[in-house]
Design a protein around this motif. Structure first.
Motif, PDB file in Angstrom:
ATOM      1  N   LEU A 351      78.716 -31.837  46.543  1.00 52.09           N
ATOM      2  CA  LEU A 351      79.938 -31.472  45.832  1.00 52.09           C
ATOM      3  C   LEU A 351      81.096 -31.161  46.788  1.00 52.09           C
ATOM      4  O   LEU A 351      82.193 -30.830  46.362  1.00 52.09           O
ATOM      5  N   GLY A 352      80.830 -31.252  48.101  1.00 53.87           N
ATOM      6  CA  GLY A 352      81.876 -31.052  49.099  1.00 53.87           C
ATOM      7  C   GLY A 352      81.970 -29.654  49.654  1.00 53.87           C
ATOM      8  O   GLY A 352      82.885 -29.350  50.419  1.00 53.87           O
ATOM      9  N   GLY A 353      81.056 -28.776  49.299  1.00 52.91           N
ATOM     10  CA  GLY A 353      81.056 -27.431  49.846  1.00 52.91           C
ATOM     11  C   GLY A 353      80.374 -27.377  51.203  1.00 52.91           C
ATOM     12  O   GLY A 353      79.371 -28.071  51.420  1.00 52.91           O
ATOM     13  N   GLN A 354      80.920 -26.588  52.115  1.00 54.54           N
ATOM     14  CA  GLN A 354      80.313 -26.420  53.442  1.00 54.54           C
ATOM     15  C   GLN A 354      79.621 -25.064  53.479  1.00 54.54           C
ATOM     16  O   GLN A 354      80.276 -24.020  53.428  1.00 54.54           O
ATOM     17  N   VAL A 355      78.308 -25.078  53.552  1.00 55.39           N
ATOM     18  CA  VAL A 355      77.535 -23.829  53.528  1.00 55.39           C
ATOM     19  C   VAL A 355      77.705 -23.097  54.853  1.00 55.39           C
ATOM     20  O   VAL A 355      77.439 -23.650  55.927  1.00 55.39           O
ATOM     21  N   VAL A 356      78.157 -21.843  54.788  1.00 58.91           N
ATOM     22  CA  VAL A 356      78.364 -21.030  55.986  1.00 58.91           C
ATOM     23  C   VAL A 356      77.170 -20.103  56.206  1.00 58.91           C
ATOM     24  O   VAL A 356      76.623 -20.034  57.303  1.00 58.91           O
ATOM     25  N   THR A 357      76.785 -19.373  55.149  1.00 57.44           N
ATOM     26  CA  THR A 357      75.628 -18.480  55.252  1.00 57.44           C
ATOM     27  C   THR A 357      74.797 -18.554  53.974  1.00 57.44           C
ATOM     28  O   THR A 357      75.326 -18.789  52.874  1.00 57.44           O
ATOM     29  N   ILE A 358      73.489 -18.334  54.146  1.00 58.66           N
ATOM     30  CA  ILE A 358      72.554 -18.213  53.022  1.00 58.66           C
ATOM     31  C   ILE A 358      71.713 -16.970  53.271  1.00 58.66           C
ATOM     32  O   ILE A 358      71.136 -16.815  54.342  1.00 58.66           O
ATOM     33  N   THR A 359      71.682 -16.080  52.303  1.00 57.08           N
ATOM     34  CA  THR A 359      70.869 -14.868  52.432  1.00 57.08           C
ATOM     35  C   THR A 359      69.955 -14.755  51.218  1.00 57.08           C
ATOM     36  O   THR A 359      70.443 -14.690  50.076  1.00 57.08           O
ATOM     37  N   LYS A 360      68.662 -14.733  51.486  1.00 60.16           N
ATOM     38  CA  LYS A 360      67.686 -14.639  50.393  1.00 60.16           C
ATOM     39  C   LYS A 360      67.247 -13.197  50.208  1.00 60.16           C
ATOM     40  O   LYS A 360      66.852 -12.528  51.163  1.00 60.16           O
ATOM     41  N   ASN A 361      67.359 -12.716  48.979  1.00 57.21           N
ATOM     42  CA  ASN A 361      66.907 -11.382  48.643  1.00 57.21           C
ATOM     43  C   ASN A 361      65.412 -11.430  48.353  1.00 57.21           C
ATOM     44  O   ASN A 361      64.983 -12.084  47.401  1.00 57.21           O
ATOM     45  N   ASN A 362      64.621 -10.743  49.177  1.00 55.93           N
ATOM     46  CA  ASN A 362      63.167 -10.806  49.017  1.00 55.93           C
ATOM     47  C   ASN A 362      62.648 -10.055  47.796  1.00 55.93           C
ATOM     48  O   ASN A 362      61.493 -10.201  47.413  1.00 55.93           O
ATOM     49  N   ASN A 363      63.511  -9.208  47.210  1.00 53.13           N
ATOM     50  CA  ASN A 363      63.109  -8.568  45.960  1.00 53.13           C
ATOM     51  C   ASN A 363      63.176  -9.590  44.830  1.00 53.13           C
ATOM     52  O   ASN A 363      64.083 -10.400  44.775  1.00 53.13           O
TER      53      ASN A 363
END
Length: 411
Positions: A351-363
């Motif tokens: 879709l043209g978005g540039q992913v900068v950060t991904i943070t997964k919540n382990n809860n």
């Protein structure tokens, strides 16, 4: 000693072998945005990264041999420091510079690299100036004032000569103001050659000492404050400078810290110019609509310097991207299943978005252990583009919670 056109022309001869004649170029992007014919005079391309070398070198030329033997001392938030250090080393003169403890390390290291001894004291310019006066009394060194000195003002005024040499049809010149040495020199030069030209000064709102002084008709001292335009964080204009500011400057306006940051960001993005806060003041004022009567006029914005801490550049870029909704943040509920997260990232990139950060919540999410919340920060081309990505993800049955950018429906 009087500041006049003859003295400025003499200064030009004094410094021509060392100082660069910096570029003056037309910017179509900001001309359209500001409704004028805008030219930028790029003193960020000067040796030492700022205009200050002009005044410092002219001052050193005019020192007696006895004054040179005693060495020189100066106080500076950074740019005058580098100018004095460079000039002193060129003349084989010992130099000591007192800088604020808050001065960008890029400026401190550059000053040391040009051969000066650096002492850091105080939080703002006025505090380090007081310390420099003490050191001068202890050592007997010759004081080189950053602005309240006619020879220094004359050196800075050579910029005005260059502007009218290249653009004699200039109608307005916009100049940053700290202590007033730059604008007093430039205004004296351009008004002496072309009395009809308009000179406008710009200061940060949080320490607009010259603006207040102009309004009250006398030098006014304000409480010290540190602006993003650190080179202009001066509590009062020099009394010698103020004489010429009153005589030649038509108007002084002020801009907010947010407007300064936008000016810096805009110059980086559109003109590929890395500038410090002071250097962005003219464009900041123009973009904020603070300067009236410029429609269709030939306007010159003086970009006074480019010595900005690179870490601050990164902060400004990130902050501005968020503020203009070109970096968006949202949280997606993702099923704990192999390939699900990978598919989501691929979808965003398609879709043209540039992913900068991904943070997964382990809860686990409200749906239980089989689901997790994943927070994204992505760069987009525009606010409209960001909304389109959000809408597409929601249409593909992703459950989103949005941060700075509102989702297409409320959550």
């Amino acid at each position: 000693m009087e500041l006049n056109l003859e003295k400025i022309k003499k200064a030009r001869e004094n410094i021509k072998a060392v100082v660069r004649e910096t570029p003056l170029f037309y910017t179509s992007t900001f001309s359209r945005k500001c409704g004028c014919n805008l030219y930028l005079k790029c003193e960020n391309k000067q040796k030492t990264g700022a205009f200050k070398l002009r005044g410092a070198y002219n001052k050193l030329v005019n020192l007696s041999e006895e004054e040179k033997k005693r060495g020189v001392i100066a106080s500076s938030a950074g740019n005058h420091a580098q100018g004095v250090a460079y000039a002193a080393t060129a003349f084989g003169v010992k130099s000591t510079i007192v800088m604020p403890a808050t001065a960008p390390q890029a400026k401190v290291k550059a000053t040391q690299g040009y051969g000066a001894k650096v002492i850091q004291a105080g939080q703002v310019y006025d505090e380090c100036y007081a310390r420099a006066v003490e050191v001068q009394k202890e050592t007997g060194a010759t004081f080189v004032h950053p602005y309240n000195d006619v020879e220094v003002m004359a050196g800075q005024g050579t910029i005005g000569l260059e502007i009218l040499d290249k653009l004699p049809e200039a109608d307005v010149v916009i100049v940053p103001i700290g202590g007033g040495g730059l604008i007093s020199g430039v205004a004296t030069a351009v008004k002496s050659i072309k009395p009809s030209i308009r000179v406008v000064g710009v200061q940060p709102e949080i320490i607009a000492s010259t603006k207040v002084s102009m309004e009250q008709g006398k030098v006014v001292t304000l409480p010290g404050a540190k602006s993003l335009a650190d080179g202009t964080s001066v509590s009062a204009p020099g009394d010698k400078c103020f004489e010429y500011i009153q005589k030649y400057v038509d108007e002084v306006v002020s801009v907010s810290e947010e407007e300064i940051a936008l000016g810096m960001f805009s110059l980086m993005e559109r003109n590929k110019l890395i500038v410090e806060g002071a250097g962005a003041l003219p464009l900041a004022a123009l973009l904020a609509g603070k300067i009236k009567g410029i429609k269709g006029r030939n306007v010159v914005g003086l970009v006074s310097g480019g010595n900005v801490d690179i870490a601050n550049v990164a902060k400004i870029i990130e902050r501005e991207l968020v503020l203009i909704n070109r970096r968006i943040r949202f949280t997606v509920e993702v099923q704990e299943k192999t390939g699900t997260l990978c598919n989501l990232v691929s979808k965003i990139e398609k879709l043209g978005g540039q992913v900068v950060t991904i943070t997964k919540n382990n809860n686990w999410s409200e749906k239980g252990l089989d689901f997790s919340d994943v927070s994204f920060e992505i760069n987009v081309e525009s606010e409209e583009h960001g909304r389109k990505i959000i809408s597409e993800l929601e249409n593909n049955s992703y459950s989103l919670e949005c941060g700075l950018l509102e989702c297409s429906r409320n959550h």
